[in-house]
Design a protein around this motif. Sequence first.
Motif, PDB file in Angstrom:
ATOM      1  N   ILE A   6       0.837  -1.200   0.000  1.00  0.00           N
ATOM      2  CA  ILE A   6       0.000   0.000   0.000  1.00  0.00           C
ATOM      3  C   ILE A   6       0.871   1.249   0.000  1.00  0.00           C
ATOM      4  N   SER A   7       1.904   1.254   0.829  1.00  0.00           N
ATOM      5  CA  SER A   7       2.818   2.392   0.884  1.00  0.00           C
ATOM      6  C   SER A   7       3.466   2.643  -0.479  1.00  0.00           C
ATOM      7  N   LEU A   8       3.896   1.588  -1.130  1.00  0.00           N
ATOM      8  CA  LEU A   8       4.525   1.728  -2.446  1.00  0.00           C
ATOM      9  C   LEU A   8       3.526   2.179  -3.505  1.00  0.00           C
ATOM     10  N   ALA A   9       2.293   1.704  -3.425  1.00  0.00           N
ATOM     11  CA  ALA A   9       1.258   2.123  -4.385  1.00  0.00           C
ATOM     12  C   ALA A   9       0.955   3.617  -4.221  1.00  0.00           C
ATOM     13  N   ILE A  10       0.891   4.080  -2.979  1.00  0.00           N
ATOM     14  CA  ILE A  10       0.676   5.506  -2.742  1.00  0.00           C
ATOM     15  C   ILE A  10       1.859   6.304  -3.285  1.00  0.00           C
ATOM     16  N   CYS A  11       3.045   5.764  -3.142  1.00  0.00           N
ATOM     17  CA  CYS A  11       4.244   6.407  -3.669  1.00  0.00           C
ATOM     18  C   CYS A  11       4.154   6.568  -5.190  1.00  0.00           C
ATOM     19  N   VAL A  12       3.686   5.545  -5.866  1.00  0.00           N
ATOM     20  CA  VAL A  12       3.523   5.617  -7.317  1.00  0.00           C
ATOM     21  C   VAL A  12       2.540   6.731  -7.677  1.00  0.00           C
ATOM     22  N   ARG A  13       1.436   6.825  -6.946  1.00  0.00           N
ATOM     23  CA  ARG A  13       0.441   7.876  -7.203  1.00  0.00           C
ATOM     24  C   ARG A  13       1.040   9.261  -6.966  1.00  0.00           C
ATOM     25  N   GLU A  14       1.805   9.404  -5.908  1.00  0.00           N
ATOM     26  CA  GLU A  14       2.427  10.693  -5.602  1.00  0.00           C
ATOM     27  C   GLU A  14       3.423  11.080  -6.690  1.00  0.00           C
ATOM     28  N   ILE A  15       4.151  10.116  -7.203  1.00  0.00           N
ATOM     29  CA  ILE A  15       5.100  10.393  -8.289  1.00  0.00           C
ATOM     30  C   ILE A  15       4.350  10.842  -9.533  1.00  0.00           C
ATOM     31  N   GLN A  16       3.224  10.210  -9.839  1.00  0.00           N
ATOM     32  CA  GLN A  16       2.423  10.611 -10.997  1.00  0.00           C
ATOM     33  C   GLN A  16       1.965  12.063 -10.870  1.00  0.00           C
ATOM     34  N   ILE A  17       1.506  12.445  -9.687  1.00  0.00           N
ATOM     35  CA  ILE A  17       1.055  13.818  -9.467  1.00  0.00           C
ATOM     36  C   ILE A  17       2.232  14.783  -9.602  1.00  0.00           C
ATOM     37  N   SER A  18       3.380  14.411  -9.074  1.00  0.00           N
ATOM     38  CA  SER A  18       4.569  15.262  -9.168  1.00  0.00           C
ATOM     39  C   SER A  18       4.991  15.454 -10.615  1.00  0.00           C
ATOM     40  N   ILE A  19       4.968  14.383 -11.375  1.00  0.00           N
ATOM     41  CA  ILE A  19       5.348  14.466 -12.793  1.00  0.00           C
ATOM     42  C   ILE A  19       4.380  15.376 -13.540  1.00  0.00           C
ATOM     43  N   HIS A  20       3.095  15.248 -13.238  1.00  0.00           N
ATOM     44  CA  HIS A  20       2.089  16.093 -13.889  1.00  0.00           C
ATOM     45  C   HIS A  20       2.342  17.566 -13.563  1.00  0.00           C
ATOM     46  N   ALA A  21       2.663  17.863 -12.306  1.00  0.00           N
ATOM     47  CA  ALA A  21       2.932  19.245 -11.902  1.00  0.00           C
ATOM     48  C   ALA A  21       4.148  19.801 -12.642  1.00  0.00           C
ATOM     49  N   LEU A  22       5.185  18.994 -12.766  1.00  0.00           N
ATOM     50  CA  LEU A  22       6.370  19.444 -13.492  1.00  0.00           C
ATOM     51  C   LEU A  22       6.079  19.619 -14.982  1.00  0.00           C
ATOM     52  N   ASP A  23       5.248  18.755 -15.522  1.00  0.00           N
ATOM     53  CA  ASP A  23       4.871  18.851 -16.930  1.00  0.00           C
ATOM     54  C   ASP A  23       4.130  20.161 -17.210  1.00  0.00           C
ATOM     55  N   VAL A  24       3.281  20.578 -16.283  1.00  0.00           N
ATOM     56  CA  VAL A  24       2.572  21.853 -16.439  1.00  0.00           C
ATOM     57  C   VAL A  24       3.578  23.005 -16.512  1.00  0.00           C
ATOM     58  N   HIS A  25       4.582  22.975 -15.643  1.00  0.00           N
ATOM     59  CA  HIS A  25       5.609  24.023 -15.676  1.00  0.00           C
ATOM     60  C   HIS A  25       6.388  24.007 -16.987  1.00  0.00           C
ATOM     61  N   LEU A  26       6.719  22.825 -17.480  1.00  0.00           N
ATOM     62  CA  LEU A  26       7.444  22.730 -18.747  1.00  0.00           C
ATOM     63  C   LEU A  26       6.615  23.269 -19.903  1.00  0.00           C
ATOM     64  N   LYS A  27       5.330  22.977 -19.895  1.00  0.00           N
ATOM     65  CA  LYS A  27       4.459  23.494 -20.957  1.00  0.00           C
ATOM     66  C   LYS A  27       4.367  25.010 -20.893  1.00  0.00           C
ATOM     67  N   ASP A  28       4.311  25.580 -19.693  1.00  0.00           N
ATOM     68  CA  ASP A  28       4.298  27.037 -19.542  1.00  0.00           C
ATOM     69  C   ASP A  28       5.589  27.653 -20.091  1.00  0.00           C
ATOM     70  N   MET A  29       6.713  27.004 -19.816  1.00  0.00           N
ATOM     71  CA  MET A  29       7.992  27.508 -20.327  1.00  0.00           C
ATOM     72  C   MET A  29       8.032  27.430 -21.841  1.00  0.00           C
ATOM     73  N   GLU A  30       7.499  26.361 -22.426  1.00  0.00           N
ATOM     74  CA  GLU A  30       7.479  26.223 -23.883  1.00  0.00           C
ATOM     75  C   GLU A  30       6.601  27.300 -24.520  1.00  0.00           C
ATOM     76  N   LYS A  31       5.479  27.638 -23.876  1.00  0.00           N
ATOM     77  CA  LYS A  31       4.600  28.694 -24.390  1.00  0.00           C
ATOM     78  C   LYS A  31       5.318  30.036 -24.391  1.00  0.00           C
ATOM     79  N   GLU A  32       6.033  30.331 -23.303  1.00  0.00           N
ATOM     80  CA  GLU A  32       6.744  31.611 -23.210  1.00  0.00           C
ATOM     81  C   GLU A  32       7.881  31.681 -24.220  1.00  0.00           C
ATOM     82  N   GLU A  33       8.471  30.539 -24.536  1.00  0.00           N
ATOM     83  CA  GLU A  33       9.577  30.516 -25.498  1.00  0.00           C
ATOM     84  C   GLU A  33       9.096  30.817 -26.903  1.00  0.00           C
ATOM     85  N   LYS A  34       7.872  30.390 -27.208  1.00  0.00           N
ATOM     86  CA  LYS A  34       7.332  30.589 -28.567  1.00  0.00           C
ATOM     87  C   LYS A  34       6.859  31.968 -28.738  1.00  0.00           C
TER      88      LYS A  34
END
Length: 133
Positions: free
Chosen positions: A105-133
Amino acid sequence: MEQLNLTTPSLLFSAISLLMLAYTNRFLSYAQLVRNLKETFLEDKDSVVLPQIANLRKRLKLIRNMQIYGILSLLFCVVSMFFIYIKMYVFAAYIFGFALILLIISLAICVREIQISIHALDVHLKDMEKEEK
């Protein structure tokens, strides 16, 4: 079923300890991020910060749950070792099995937390790509 001995549950000690260290490091980095976001929010009440705060709150709750289930897993490993010590092998096997479930259960929650973290970082990367264009 083969009888458990004291070394079986003790094998998880190092794994759970390393997991708890990783969870604690994640928590500490998020705590620092929260402090920085607070300063940013107090300086400039930007609406972009509010979704980040909500995201961090969710991730901190997940880390708390990861830590709780990891600690409970370690606790039940110790209880299992106690039952092995007093030669109550059936109880020890069931308790050790429960400890493994808590670790899963602890490891499964860890996987979910990593998914949320990756999504948050992806949003920042997309914002940076928009500003670059």
